[in-house]
Design an enzyme around this catalytic site. Structure first.
Site, mmCIF file in Angstrom:
data_model
loop_
_atom_site.group_PDB
_atom_site.id
_atom_site.type_symbol
_atom_site.label_atom_id
_atom_site.label_comp_id
_atom_site.label_asym_id
_atom_site.label_seq_id
_atom_site.Cartn_x
_atom_site.Cartn_y
_atom_site.Cartn_z
ATOM 1 N N THR A 126 0.807 -1.221 0.000
ATOM 2 C CA THR A 126 0.000 0.000 0.000
ATOM 3 C C THR A 126 0.842 1.274 0.000
ATOM 4 O O THR A 126 0.336 2.352 -0.302
ATOM 5 C CB THR A 126 -0.933 0.000 1.222
ATOM 6 O OG1 THR A 126 -0.200 -0.466 2.372
ATOM 7 C CG2 THR A 126 -2.121 -0.917 1.003
ATOM 8 N N GLU A 127 2.125 1.155 0.387
ATOM 9 C CA GLU A 127 3.037 2.299 0.334
ATOM 10 C C GLU A 127 4.450 1.785 0.129
ATOM 11 O O GLU A 127 4.923 0.949 0.898
ATOM 12 C CB GLU A 127 3.011 3.114 1.636
ATOM 13 C CG GLU A 127 1.725 3.852 1.913
ATOM 14 C CD GLU A 127 1.828 4.735 3.173
ATOM 15 O OE1 GLU A 127 2.940 4.902 3.703
ATOM 16 O OE2 GLU A 127 0.783 5.243 3.610
ATOM 17 N N ASN A 128 5.123 2.269 -0.892
ATOM 18 C CA ASN A 128 6.552 2.032 -1.053
ATOM 19 C C ASN A 128 7.099 3.127 -1.950
ATOM 20 O O ASN A 128 6.537 3.404 -3.012
ATOM 21 C CB ASN A 128 6.823 0.651 -1.671
ATOM 22 C CG ASN A 128 8.305 0.406 -1.918
ATOM 23 O OD1 ASN A 128 8.730 0.240 -3.062
ATOM 24 N ND2 ASN A 128 9.102 0.388 -0.871
#
Length: 574
Positions: free
Chosen positions: A434-436
C-alpha cells in the site's frame, strides 16, 4: 549468511538512538518473528541464511497484478475549510507554531479537491490499474458524530472522484482513516484514548459503505496505526500532539484494533453479501535484521523490533491477541515500575475471538531497513516509554544509499525478507503493498530523480522475487503520485512521481523521470530483459531534462509577473 556483513560491520554501524525522528513519516517500521522463522526455514522456499544483495531477477509479474499510486486526504486535498468540511486534528495541529517544519500547513497542499480530472489524467498517463486515496472523516461528518450532521458536499466530492476513476478504468482502493480525526472528537472525548471512538468510527465507516460501497470493493480501515498511536499519543510529534509516555500509545492502539474489528464485522454481516468487497488494514513495516545472526540476544532483539511494530497490530488481527513478547516485556517492566497491572491493555477472551481473522487482505507499507542489536534500557517511572520497553538499539550501515531524508535508506533486500516473514507468520495472507517509495530533501528543483528510479527498480524487483518465493502479493502502490504535505516535515520532503510547484497558487504538476520508468514497468508487467530496462532509464532521464526546462520557464514567468509594477488605469477627464 552468504554476503551478510556482520563479520565486519559492527564498528561501521550508526546508532539511531531508537528515536522516532528516524522513523518513516508515511509509513513506519517492522516485520517478523526471527526465532520462529529461523526454526521453520527448512520447510520454506525462502533461504533466510542467504542474502544475494547484488542479484537482479529479470521476469514478469503474475497476470492481473495491479499497479497503482497513492496519496491521502489531508496530504493532498487542501480546501481545509471549504464546502462544510469540519476541522480535523491535523488542521488544528499544523496551525500551532513550531509543530511543523517552516510552520507549513495542509490548508491548500496540492489543491486536489479542485483537480480531480487533472490528477486522473496523470494516473492515465502512467497507466495505473488502481489509485489509493483516503476519505476525510470531517469532510463528510464535520463533528465526527453522524447524528449531528452529514455533509452532502463532502459525499458529492468523493462520489465524483470514484466515478471518474471508474470511468477511466482505475480501481479505487479507499482508506477510511489516514490520520485526520475530527477535532470535535479529540476535544470532547480525548480521541483514540477513549473507547467511544470505536462506535463513532463504525458509524462513519458504515456511512461510507452505504454511499460508496456499490463502486468501492477494496476498503482499508486504518493506515499505519503505529504512527497514530506512537507519534500522536506517545511522542506528540504528530496530531493531536499528546505525550502520554508509556501508556498513551498502547491505549490508542487497543481502541484502534477494536474499531478495526467492529468495522470488519459490520461489513461482513451487513454489506458483503450485496457489495462483494474486501476489508483490510494497512500496516507499515521496516525490516529488522540482527546485527549478529550468531548472537541469540540480537536475534531476539530483532524479533522484538518486529513484534513491537507490525506484530502489535497484525498478531491480534490474525491470531486474536498481542504478541507474547510484547505482553512479557511490557508486563515485566510495569511490575518493576511498581504498577499493579501492565501498561499494555488486555483483550478479554470474547474480544480475542471477535478480533481474530478480521482481515480479508493485509496492506503493507514499507520503506527501509534497520540492523537491530540488544540493549538493556533503564526501568523506572520516569523512564517508561514504548521505546524503552523494547530493550534494543536500531542501527544503519553508512554505506546504504541515503537520498537525503534522515530515516529512509535504500536497502531493497529487506523488502523481500519482510514479505516472506509475513507469509510465514500469518499463513500467507493476500497482500497489497500500500506504500513504497522514497523521498528527497533538496532546496533546488530536480526532476531527473535517478535515485528514485533506482529505488523503485530495486524494491519492485525484490517484491517480484518474493512472489517467486510464494508470497501472495496482489498489487503494488507507489508512494506517492504527487509531492504533498509530509506531516511534521511539511513540504521539505518530496515523495511524488510528479513534482508539485507549491509556490504557484495553481499548484501545477510536472513529471519526474521516475514517471516514465514506472510507466514502463507497468506496461511490461515487470522486467523483460536487461537491455530493455537499461533503455527505460536512459529515455526517462532524457525526457526529464525538457520537463526541467518547462518548470524553469514557468518559474521565471511567475517571478516576472510578481515583480511587475502596479499600474492604475488612466481615465480621460470629462
Amino acid at each position: 549468511m552468504g554476503s551478510h556483513p556482520c563479520s565486519y560491520i559492527r564498528e561501521d554501524l550508526i546508532s539511531l538512538c531508537c528515536r522516532r525522528t528516524m522513523q518513516p513519516r508515511c509509513g513506519v517500521s517492522v516485520c517478523h518473528v526471527l526465532v520462529l522463522v529461523l526454526c521453520l526455514s527448512a520447510a520454506e522456499d525462502f533461504d533466510w541464511t542467504k542474502n544475494n544483495h547484488g542479484s537482479f531477477y529479470y521476469g514478469t509479474f503474475p497476470t492481473g497484478f495491479s499497479w497503482g499510486a497513492g496519496g491521502s486526504a489531508y496530504q493532498t486535498e487542501g480546501a481545509w475549510d471549504k464546502d462544510g468540511k469540519g476541522l480535523s486534528i491535523w488542521d488544528v495541529f499544523s496551525h500551532k507554531k513550531g509543530k511543523i517544519q517552516l510552520n507549513d500547513t495542509g490548508d491548500s497542499s496540492c489543491e486536489s479537491y479542485y483537480k480531480i480530472k487533472d490528477d486522473i489524467s496523470l494516473m492515465k498517463e502512467i497507466r495505473l490499474n488502481h489509485h489509493r486515496f483516503s476519505i476525510s472523516w470531517p469532510r463528510i461528518i464535520p463533528t465526527g458524530v453522524k447524528s449531528d450532521h452529514v455533509n452532502g458536499k463532502g459525499i458529492q466530492y468523493y462520489d465524483e472522484l470514484i466515478d471518474h476513476l471508474l470511468e477511466n478504468h482505475i480501481t479505487p482502493i479507499v482508506t477510511l482513516y489516514h490520520w485526520d480525526l475530527p477535532q470535535v472528537l479529540q476535544e470532547k472525548y480525548g480521541g483514540w484514548q477513549n473507547i467511544s471512538m470505536v462506535n463513532h468510527f463504525n458509524d462513519f465507516a458504515n456511512l461510507c459503505f452505504e454511499k460508496f460501497g456499490d463502486r468501492v470493493k477494496h476498503w482499508i480501515t486504518f493506515n499505519n496505526p503505529w504512527s497514530v498511536a506512537v507519534e500522536g499519543y506517545e511522542t506528540g510529534e504528530h496530531a493531536p500532539g499528546l505525550k502520554l509516555r508509556g501508556t498513551g500509545a498502547y491505549r490508542a492502539a487497543h481502541h484502534i484494533i477494536k474499531a478495526h474489528a467492529k468495522v470488519w464485522h459490520a461489513y461482513d454481516t451487513q454489506w458483503r453479501g450485496k457489495q462483494k468487497g474486501l476489508v483490510g488494514i494497512s500496516l507499515s513495516g521496516d525490516w529488522g535484521e540482527p546485527v549478529d545472526i550468531s548472537n541469540q540476544k540480537d536475534i531476539e532483539a530483532a524479533e522484538r523490533y518486529v513484534q513491537f511494530y507490525l506484530g502489535w497490530f497484525a498478531t491480534p488481527v490474525f491470531h486474536g491477541d498481542y504478541p507474547q513478547v510484547m505482553k512479557d516485556f511490557v508486563g515485566r517492566k510495569s511490575v518493576q515500575q511498581g504498577l499493579g497491572t501492565s501498561r499494555l491493555p488486555a483483550f478479554s477472551s470474547q474480544e480475542k475471538s471477535y478480533i481474530k481473522g478480521t482481515c480479508d487482505f493485509l496492506g503493507i507499507g514499507h520503506f527501509t531497513t534497520r540492523y537491530i542489536t540488544h540493549r538493556n534500557d533503564p526501568t523506572g517511572r520516569s523512564s517508561n516509554s514504548y521505546f524503552t520497553d523494547r530493550d534494543l538499539a536500531e542501527l544503519v550501515d553508512p554505506r546504504w544509499p541515503d537520498p537525503g531524508s534522515e530515516w529512509l535508506y535504500s536497502v531493497p533486500w529487506g523488502f523481500r525478507r519482510l514479505l516472506n516473514f509475513v507469509k510465514t507468520q500469518y499463513g500467507n495472507p493476500m497482500i497489497y503493498v500500500t506504500e513504497n517509495g522514497v523521498s528527497e530533501k533538496m532546496m533546488c528543483t530536480e526532476l531527473c530523480d535517478e535515485w528514485r528510479i533506482q529505488y523503485y527498480k530495486d524494491y519492485i524487483n525484490e517484491m517480484l522475487k518474493a512472489i517467486r518465493d510464494g508470497v501472495n502479493v496482489k498489487g503494488y502502490t507507489a508512494w506517492s503520485l504527487l509531492d504533498k504535505f509530509e506531516w511534521d516535515e511539511g513540504y521539505s520532503e518530496r515523495f511524488g512521481l510528479y513534482y508539485v510547484d507549491f509556490r504557484n497558487k495553481n499548484k501545477p504538476r510536472y513529471p519526474k523521470a521516475s514517471v516514465q520508468f514506472y510507466k514502463r514497468i507497468i506496461s511490461s508487467n515487470g522486467f523483460p530483459n536487461q537491455r530493455e530496462v537499461e533503455n527505460w532509464r536512459r529515455k526517462a532521464v532524457e525526457m526529464c531534462s525538457s520537463s526541467n526546462q518547462l518548470l524553469a520557464a514557468a518559474r521565471r514567468k511567475s517571478k516576472e509577473h510578481a515583480e511587475m509594477p502596479k499600474v492604475w488605469p488612466v481615465h480621460d477627464e470629462v
